[in-house]
Design a protein around this motif. Structure first.
Motif, PDB file in Angstrom:
ATOM      1  N   THR A   1       0.844  -1.211   0.000  1.00 18.57           N
ATOM      2  CA  THR A   1       0.000   0.000   0.000  1.00 18.57           C
ATOM      3  C   THR A   1       0.869   1.246   0.000  1.00 18.57           C
ATOM      4  O   THR A   1       0.603   2.207  -0.730  1.00 18.57           O
ATOM      5  N   ASN A  51       2.437   1.784  -3.447  1.00 19.08           N
ATOM      6  CA  ASN A  51       1.429   2.259  -4.404  1.00 19.08           C
ATOM      7  C   ASN A  51       1.114   3.743  -4.203  1.00 19.08           C
ATOM      8  O   ASN A  51       0.839   4.462  -5.160  1.00 19.08           O
ATOM      9  N   GLU A  63       3.409 -12.737  -6.395  1.00 23.94           N
ATOM     10  CA  GLU A  63       2.168 -12.257  -5.774  1.00 23.94           C
ATOM     11  C   GLU A  63       2.204 -10.745  -5.573  1.00 23.94           C
ATOM     12  O   GLU A  63       1.191 -10.060  -5.752  1.00 23.94           O
ATOM     13  N   LYS A  64       3.381 -10.230  -5.179  1.00 27.22           N
ATOM     14  CA  LYS A  64       3.500  -8.788  -4.898  1.00 27.22           C
ATOM     15  C   LYS A  64       3.290  -7.969  -6.175  1.00 27.22           C
ATOM     16  O   LYS A  64       2.663  -6.917  -6.151  1.00 27.22           O
ATOM     17  N   LYS A  88       1.441  -8.612  -8.693  1.00 28.49           N
ATOM     18  CA  LYS A  88       0.007  -8.535  -9.049  1.00 28.49           C
ATOM     19  C   LYS A  88      -0.675  -7.342  -8.378  1.00 28.49           C
ATOM     20  O   LYS A  88      -1.602  -6.757  -8.928  1.00 28.49           O
ATOM     21  N   HIS A  89      -0.220  -7.011  -7.160  1.00 23.97           N
ATOM     22  CA  HIS A  89      -0.870  -5.935  -6.405  1.00 23.97           C
ATOM     23  C   HIS A  89      -0.139  -4.605  -6.510  1.00 23.97           C
ATOM     24  O   HIS A  89      -0.615  -3.594  -6.002  1.00 23.97           O
ATOM     25  N   CYS A  90       1.038  -4.622  -7.154  1.00 22.26           N
ATOM     26  CA  CYS A  90       1.814  -3.381  -7.242  1.00 22.26           C
ATOM     27  C   CYS A  90       2.580  -3.327  -8.562  1.00 22.26           C
ATOM     28  O   CYS A  90       3.648  -3.935  -8.694  1.00 22.26           O
TER      29      CYS A  90
END
Length: 320
Positions: A261, A264, A281-282, A284-286
């Motif tokens: 977070t 981002n 995995e990281k 995918k979110h960033c």
């Protein structure tokens, strides 16, 4: 290569596979499972008698489980008559607990404890990358090869930052000054550092920038980022000091807790990490996270160690 076996722990099978592919070898058969009481059980599925064994296990994810699994795998190979067992630990666990601070002198030196555990389990040699404190090598009575991501980082900077000749390399804390000056010297650019004052662990109180980043690209370089509080604070400080763009380059991207977070929401162009720790995995979110593959450095270190060649070439070159 004869008389060599590479086994993978369960922490980072993708990196182990890349290392094996680079060396033209198959990964050795190993079954790791847990009993219902959560004890770790490891079965080596092929003969290792008289072999030069390399076990790849990074200190990430479920760190304590993975460390225990590594110790058991080393011991299993040792008592199965392997001639030499080398632990390839791209990210060394407990490396930040490497000394007693002035305050709270009852703190443990857990990195030394891990070193003892590896030696007692039967490891003959350790290969690791960018130790948090290079004196951890002195905690061992067995040879330790501490490799550096620096050559791969320099290559990435030259290939991906068009304005790299007008940049400043910045250390987010005084402890990383040596690492930053080395990179700045090899790029022939300026460096700066940020002095931070902590009131307690994982919380930064205030920051002071030492150096000039006005109208320049700032490249933050550090060995690891965990909750990312420091590098995100540092990025804000650099932008407010007049930097045009901010990149972060880190060897070990742990990214725990609120790290993703924070990245981002921060003003980074990119946060670049190596794959000493799995990042699928990281990412995918960033979308800001980019990965440098260092499997060829570890593979070449294994090849040179096995053949009895010097490893120091890797301190300043990326193998082709």
């Amino acid at each position: 290569m004869p008389n060599i076996k590479i086994f993978s722990g369960s922490s980072h099978p993708d990196l182990s596979q890349k290392i094996a592919d680079r060396l033209g070898l198959e990964l050795g058969k190993v079954v790791t499972k847990k009993f219902s009481n959560q004890e770790t059980c490891v079965e080596i599925g092929e003969s290792v008698r008289g072999e030069d064994v390399y076990i790849v296990q990074s200190g990430c994810g479920e760190i304590n489980d993975n460390l225990m699994e590594l110790l058991i795998m080393i011991n299993a190979c040792k008592i199965a008559s392997a001639s030499r067992v080398s632990a390839v630990i791209p990210c060394f666990p407990y490396a930040r607990q490497d000394k007693k601070d002035k305050v709270g002198s009852r703190a443990p030196i857990s990195a030394k404890l891990v070193a003892n555990m590896l030696s007692v389990s039967g490891a003959d040699h350790i290969i690791t990358m960018d130790l948090h404190a290079s004196q951890i090598q002195g905690f061992f009575d067995i040879p330790v090869d501490n490799l550096y991501a620096e050559p791969a980082v320099l290559k990435w900077i030259k290939e991906n930052i068009p304005e790299w000749k007008n940049c400043t390399i910045v250390s987010p804390d005084a402890g990383g000054a040596k690492r930053v000056t080395s990179i700045a010297d090899r790029l022939n650019v300026d460096f700066a550092l940020i002095h931070k004052e902590r009131k307690k662990a994982n919380e930064v109180d205030r920051m002071v920038l030492v150096g000039d980043v006005t109208d320049r690209v700032a490249i933050l370089v550090d060995d690891m980022a965990d909750t990312c509080g420091t590098i995100c604070h540092a990025a804000d400080k650099l932008i407010s000091a007049g930097a045009t763009k901010v990149y972060a380059i880190l060897t070990h991207g742990i990214f725990s807790g609120p790290a993703i977070t924070r990245i981002n929401n921060a003003c980074f162009e990119a946060v670049v990490v190596t794959n000493t720790i799995p990042q699928e995995e990281k990412i995918k979110h960033c979308p800001k996270i980019q990965v440098i593959d260092i499997s060829m450095i570890l593979a070449e270190a294994i090849r040179r160690t096995h053949n009895g060649e010097s490893v120091s070439y890797l301190f300043s070159h990326v193998p082709l």
